[in-house]
Motif scaffolding. Sequence first.
Motif, short mmCIF file in Angstrom:
data_model
loop_
_atom_site.label_atom_id
_atom_site.label_comp_id
_atom_site.label_asym_id
_atom_site.label_seq_id
_atom_site.Cartn_x
_atom_site.Cartn_y
_atom_site.Cartn_z
N LEU A 85 0.85 -1.17 -0.09
CA LEU A 85 -0.14 -0.01 0.04
C LEU A 85 1.01 1.17 0.05
CD1 LEU A 85 -2.78 1.31 0.34
CD2 LEU A 85 -2.33 1.37 2.79
N GLU A 86 0.81 2.10 -1.27
CA GLU A 86 1.43 3.36 -0.97
C GLU A 86 0.45 4.40 -0.66
OE1 GLU A 86 4.55 4.25 -2.08
OE2 GLU A 86 5.43 2.42 -2.45
N VAL A 87 0.47 5.39 0.30
CA VAL A 87 -0.31 6.47 0.44
C VAL A 87 0.30 7.58 0.37
CG1 VAL A 87 -1.87 7.46 2.22
CG2 VAL A 87 -1.36 4.90 2.22
N LEU A 88 -0.34 8.51 -0.45
CA LEU A 88 0.26 9.89 -0.65
C LEU A 88 -0.80 10.84 -0.34
CD1 LEU A 88 2.47 11.92 -1.82
CD2 LEU A 88 0.95 11.81 -3.98
N ARG A 89 -0.44 11.55 0.88
CA ARG A 89 -1.24 12.81 1.36
C ARG A 89 -0.43 13.74 1.77
NH1 ARG A 89 -3.32 11.22 7.04
NH2 ARG A 89 -4.07 13.50 6.65
N THR A 90 -0.94 14.92 2.03
CA THR A 90 0.02 16.16 2.18
C THR A 90 -0.68 16.92 3.26
OG1 THR A 90 1.06 18.13 1.07
CG2 THR A 90 -1.08 17.60 0.56
N SER A 94 -0.45 21.98 -1.62
CA SER A 94 -0.43 21.09 -2.71
C SER A 94 0.42 19.93 -2.83
CB SER A 94 -0.16 22.14 -4.08
OG SER A 94 1.20 22.63 -4.02
N ILE A 95 0.13 19.09 -3.94
CA ILE A 95 1.24 17.71 -4.05
C ILE A 95 2.04 18.09 -5.32
CG2 ILE A 95 1.20 15.51 -4.46
CD1 ILE A 95 -1.14 15.13 -2.92
N VAL A 97 4.86 17.65 -8.52
CA VAL A 97 5.23 16.51 -9.66
C VAL A 97 6.26 15.56 -9.15
CG1 VAL A 97 6.99 17.84 -10.71
CG2 VAL A 97 5.82 16.12 -11.90
N ALA A 98 7.35 16.03 -8.16
CA ALA A 98 8.20 15.13 -7.71
C ALA A 98 7.76 14.06 -6.98
CB ALA A 98 9.49 16.16 -7.04
N GLU A 99 6.85 14.19 -6.04
CA GLU A 99 6.35 13.35 -4.99
C GLU A 99 5.44 12.44 -6.09
OE1 GLU A 99 4.32 15.03 -1.31
OE2 GLU A 99 4.75 16.74 -2.86
N VAL A 100 4.85 12.67 -7.10
CA VAL A 100 4.14 11.83 -7.88
C VAL A 100 4.82 10.74 -8.80
CG1 VAL A 100 2.51 11.78 -9.76
CG2 VAL A 100 2.07 13.25 -8.00
N GLN A 117 -1.28 -4.47 -5.55
CA GLN A 117 -0.78 -3.14 -5.22
C GLN A 117 -1.62 -1.94 -5.28
OE1 GLN A 117 2.96 -3.27 -4.63
NE2 GLN A 117 2.48 -0.90 -4.00
N VAL A 118 -1.68 -1.39 -4.10
CA VAL A 118 -2.81 -0.30 -4.08
C VAL A 118 -2.02 0.99 -3.64
CG1 VAL A 118 -4.83 0.65 -2.62
CG2 VAL A 118 -4.59 -1.88 -2.92
N VAL A 119 -2.38 1.87 -4.77
CA VAL A 119 -1.78 3.40 -4.51
C VAL A 119 -2.87 4.40 -4.10
CG1 VAL A 119 -0.47 5.05 -5.48
CG2 VAL A 119 -0.23 2.64 -6.24
N LEU A 120 -3.04 4.82 -2.95
CA LEU A 120 -3.78 5.66 -2.55
C LEU A 120 -3.34 7.32 -2.48
CD1 LEU A 120 -6.33 6.42 -0.97
CD2 LEU A 120 -5.42 5.19 1.14
N VAL A 121 -4.21 8.05 -3.19
CA VAL A 121 -4.03 9.43 -2.91
C VAL A 121 -5.10 10.24 -2.33
CG1 VAL A 121 -3.27 11.54 -4.40
CG2 VAL A 121 -2.76 9.39 -5.32
N GLU A 122 -4.73 10.45 -1.30
CA GLU A 122 -5.93 10.98 -0.30
C GLU A 122 -6.31 12.44 -0.72
OE1 GLU A 122 -5.45 10.57 3.86
OE2 GLU A 122 -5.37 8.30 3.73
N ASP A 123 -5.38 13.19 -1.14
CA ASP A 123 -5.56 14.79 -1.44
C ASP A 123 -5.57 14.81 -2.95
OD1 ASP A 123 -6.00 15.48 1.21
OD2 ASP A 123 -3.74 14.79 1.36
#
Lengths: 405, 325
Positions: A85-90, A94-95, A97-100, A117-123
């Motif tokens: 599980l990959e979680v991207l939140r901030t 803003s989020i 381009v580097a993080e993405v 393989q779950v990729v979760l972008v919370e924001d």
Amino acid sequence: MSVFSALVGQTHAVATLSAAAADAAAVLVGGPAGSMTHAWLLTGPPGSGRSIAARAFAAALQCPSGGCGTCPSCRTTLAGTHPDLEVLRTEALSIGVAEVRELVLGAARRPSRGRWQVVLVEDADRLTEPAANAALKAIEEPGERTVWLLCAPAPEDLLPTVRSRCRHVLLHTPPLADVAAHLVEHDGVDQAMAAFAARAAQGHIGRARRLALDEQARLRRSDVLRVPFAVARVSDAVMAAGALVESAGEEATAASAELDAAESAALGRALGEGSTGRGLPASARAALKDLERAQKTRATRLRRDALDRALTDLAALYRDVLAVQFGAEVTLTAEELRPQVRRLAEASTPESTLARIEAVLSARAAIEANVAPLLAVEALAVRLWDPASRSDDSAVTAPGALTSR
Amino acid sequence: MSERSPAGPALTLVLGPEQLLADRAVMARIAQARHADPAVEVHELDAATVAPGEVTAQCGPSLFATSVLVVVRGVAEAADEVSSELSRLATEVVDLDGVALVLVHRGGNRGRRLLEAVRGAGAQEVSCAELKYDSDKVRFVESEFRQAHRRASPEAVRALVDAVGSDLRELASACAQLICDTTGVVGADVVERYHSGRVEATGFKVSDAALEGRAGEALALLRHALATGVDPVPINASLGAGLRALAKVAGAGRGSPEQVARELGMAPFQVRKARAQAAGWTPHGVARAIEVVAWADAQIKGAGADPRYALERAVVTVAAARSGA
């Protein structure tokens, strides 16, 4: 107990997601995809539980028994520590381009536990345009076992290109009774307080919990609701605006100061602060500077969020006034202030109430567009004082004109 | 300059944020030391980058010279070890033969402890306080001319401060230029010839003109400010701050400026100014002005295509709102 039980009043979404999870389990043993797909967009008003729904869905995908809520897979997924599980939140505004780009790399891996393989972008609404474009390819055609879950308040918050590659699941504002019941059940709040909090938060579960449990939050809310009664003169309006912004600032400072101190101390220790020798090397100082910068953007975000909550409360009060003016038989969000609301309703017209609500909304949009918060709230306060003073200019700051929202 | 010992005071503290004055103080100290001993060895170090022990090493006796002058700049940024080393050196340097130490501190709260130690050691202190007010700058210009044995008329000094007063270095070099290029008493006409039409336009000046209803002057100042590179955001912010002060003071009643200032958390001079400006404003005028400034803020920050247009429109509208239009 299913992982979906944490969702309040979202039967429709829960049905969709658990059906998909069941089909996903079938895919793993060679069955047809059915209602399972590789990219999901979960939208709903703030506080409806978008990220909770997304995590529950992720847990249901990872769990051998479809989201039991008790096995290690479920628990690690809900806690955000599952290896697949990959979680991207901030915590920033803003989020980038580097993080993405980093996230896209991770998304291409095969699941180590053999499921998904779950990729979760919370924001996902905070993705900048370059960031969203960087993710586009990966969302469109991810690896065989990769699933993207994006959360945003509304589909319009995402680029059309990203939006069109996702299956959309809509969460509703949960019914007040469900929110109140949830508070009673999970947080041990008494009935009356739960009902008050659910009403005041208008279905925002996190906010309702905060109001129910935190005396300070209740006090701040009642301070905010005093503003409409404290704008008899322009000078009062300017003073009230100052007080409102200041109190939001204090709330944010209190919240961030504690986090900052702990983080800085931990990083300083890790870099060898306080040891003997030449002092910190330049690179270590740079790392501390970076942390300070990140903390500063977080503080800005916290300040804006606090102010935004205050403005939401204010808009809700005028919604109450409007309801009374139209003689609608509904519960007020500020039921405890009914006599005052009635006086306000009698002293004004529905037209001016609508103009005032619009003023609140345009102040929110203005703050989001980076207008100095104090200035935006002052402009709002003078319009609360006299809604007819709305000039042609301010039409430009009306919601929608500034952002695509 | 007093010549207490052949090489001047053993310990000098140059304290304050004004870079130009600090540089001059250091240069004067070096010149003094050279005068006493032309072979003096001068070391200039930056406290932020030196390793612990380096300053002590430089303070040691030299093979090639009988006296040493060590200048340490930026002692406020010193790491803890360097800072305590400097404190120790400050107390010891008096006893060292032929060694003098100059510490440059930019003021403020960093390195407080070191500052106290240096003062306790009996340093000769040179103050380089920031020249905030025009009256300080006038005095500075007067002393520049006096040191060159020249005279300038009060109008000329005033005009010079108005034209290039925002940066002390610029002001000093303008004085130097006038001293070199002209003869006799420097009059306002001379300053006019060199700096004609140049006015230091700050956001505050723009805002004051607009709030006092002088639309034409406010516009001219605004163009000036933008042309000399002042950022639109602070200009608009000072319009907002001006209106804020005006609205607050207008509602605060008739107390003495000091009393009102205390109530509102402002400075008394701000209250006096806002009171003077509040005459001629109607509540609706203030409301309209605040709205247009908020609008301009959004425009400047990306909602509009042209920040200059937004600002000009804000200035004109604010000036017009004063008369209730």
